[in-house]
Design an enzyme around this catalytic site. Structure first.
Site, PDB file in Angstrom:
ATOM      1  N   PRO A 146       0.789  -1.239   0.000  1.00 55.79           N
ATOM      2  CA  PRO A 146       0.000   0.000   0.000  1.00 55.79           C
ATOM      3  C   PRO A 146       0.818   1.284   0.000  1.00 55.79           C
ATOM      4  O   PRO A 146       0.750   2.099   0.940  1.00 55.79           O
ATOM      5  CB  PRO A 146      -0.839  -0.140   1.269  1.00 55.79           C
ATOM      6  CG  PRO A 146       0.040  -0.920   2.193  1.00 55.79           C
ATOM      7  CD  PRO A 146       0.775  -1.906   1.310  1.00 55.79           C
ATOM      8  N   CYS A 147       1.557   1.518  -1.067  1.00 56.74           N
ATOM      9  CA  CYS A 147       2.319   2.764  -1.151  1.00 56.74           C
ATOM     10  C   CYS A 147       1.391   3.974  -1.243  1.00 56.74           C
ATOM     11  O   CYS A 147       1.839   5.104  -1.034  1.00 56.74           O
ATOM     12  CB  CYS A 147       3.299   2.729  -2.320  1.00 56.74           C
ATOM     13  SG  CYS A 147       2.577   2.283  -3.900  1.00 56.74           S
TER      14      CYS A 147
END
Length: 293
Positions: free
Chosen positions: A247-248
């Site tokens: 989840p950047c």
């Protein structure tokens, strides 16, 4: 129309609304103005947001303000330690998606996956159509569509030039149902990571971040024990080719701006807003004024 296809169609409307809000941030656009910009009635736009995000457009937009983002960053001290202590099965999550991962060995990377069979396919998600690819060990690629299908497939081929690619859209749909279930449920997805030791370390840290929470590049660098390396952390995020699952999108700039995103900043805002709506109500007792991030 399936639930995934409906969510994907609704996302397209939400993305257009976000783009309009960002370009008219100074004017604090009303629901009527936003609805007109996406060619819907206010009542129809209200229904779309309620179906897609579970809350009203006004409430959703409160999660996209810089004020809200800055408050979340202020609350994120020792975030990785807290999340790690809580474990990936934190009871605060509505969707208990357990993501685990393993890194490819240097030998496997050097061979560019020679001899490995990679299944792949394109299917709808709540954030638009996406390409998912997998090996016998787990998901190795996840990319949202930002152009035509050919460019998605070309990128996959360039990343895995020696692998045998097999198209299977039906299996891709099943993967999406595990990753984005219509009804919150427990699930597990295993990832196969290909990157440098530093990149893998950053990605593994991101997997521990709870949905609905955000942190800055600097905070992530400090939590990794590298306080002077926020740019290196940013480069590792930019190299991520497994969207959403790594989840950047939960990493933003220090001052609250959303920052860049491989699959479009409007999509990043949509992800942050939807996650905040589903997981972040506990942190929003004092709503920020409606506006754009």
């Amino acid at each position: 129309m399936s639930a995934d296809e409906t969510a994907s169609r609704h996302y397209a409307i939400v993305a257009r609304a976000i783009a309009f809000i960002r370009s008219h941030a100074g004017g604090q656009p009303s629901l009527e103005e936003i609805a007109a910009a996406v060619h819907l009635s206010p009542a129809h736009l209200q229904r779309v947001f309620a179906a897609w995000a579970g809350i009203s457009p006004k409430r959703f937009l409160q999660y996209l303000t810089k004020e809200y983002a800055r408050q979340q960053l202020a609350d994120s001290a020792n975030l990785l330690d807290v999340t790690l202590d809580a474990g990936l099965g934190s009871p605060s999550r509505l969707h208990e998606l357990m993501v685990s991962c393993e890194a490819m060995t240097p030998g496997e990377i050097k061979a560019a996956a020679r001899g490995i069979d990679i299944g792949h396919g394109i299917a709808p998600t709540p954030f638009g159509d996406a390409l998912v690819a997998w090996t016998a060990r787990g998901v190795c690629h996840f990319a949202f569509g930002t152009g035509d299908e050919a460019s998605l497939l070309a990128e996959l081929r360039s990343l895995w030039p020696a692998a045998t690619l097999q198209r299977d859209d039906a299996q891709a749909q099943r993967w999406m149902e595990r990753i984005f279930p219509a009804v919150p449920t427990r699930g597990r997805v295993h990832l196969v990571l290909r990157g440098t030791n530093f990149q893998v370390k950053v990605w593994e840290a991101l997997i521990r971040i709870e949905p609905g929470r955000i942190l800055s590049y600097g905070q992530l660098a400090r939590e990794l024990g590298m306080p002077r390396a926020p740019r290196a952390v940013g480069s590792a995020l930019a190299a991520n080719t497994i969207g959403y699952l790594i989840p950047c999108h939960r990493v933003i700039r220090e001052r609250g701006e959303v920052g860049d995103y491989r699959w479009g900043s409007a999509r990043k805002l949509a992800m942050l807003g939807r996650e905040a709506a589903r997981h972040g109500e506990r942190a929003s007792a004092s709503p920020a004024p409606t506006g754009a991030a």
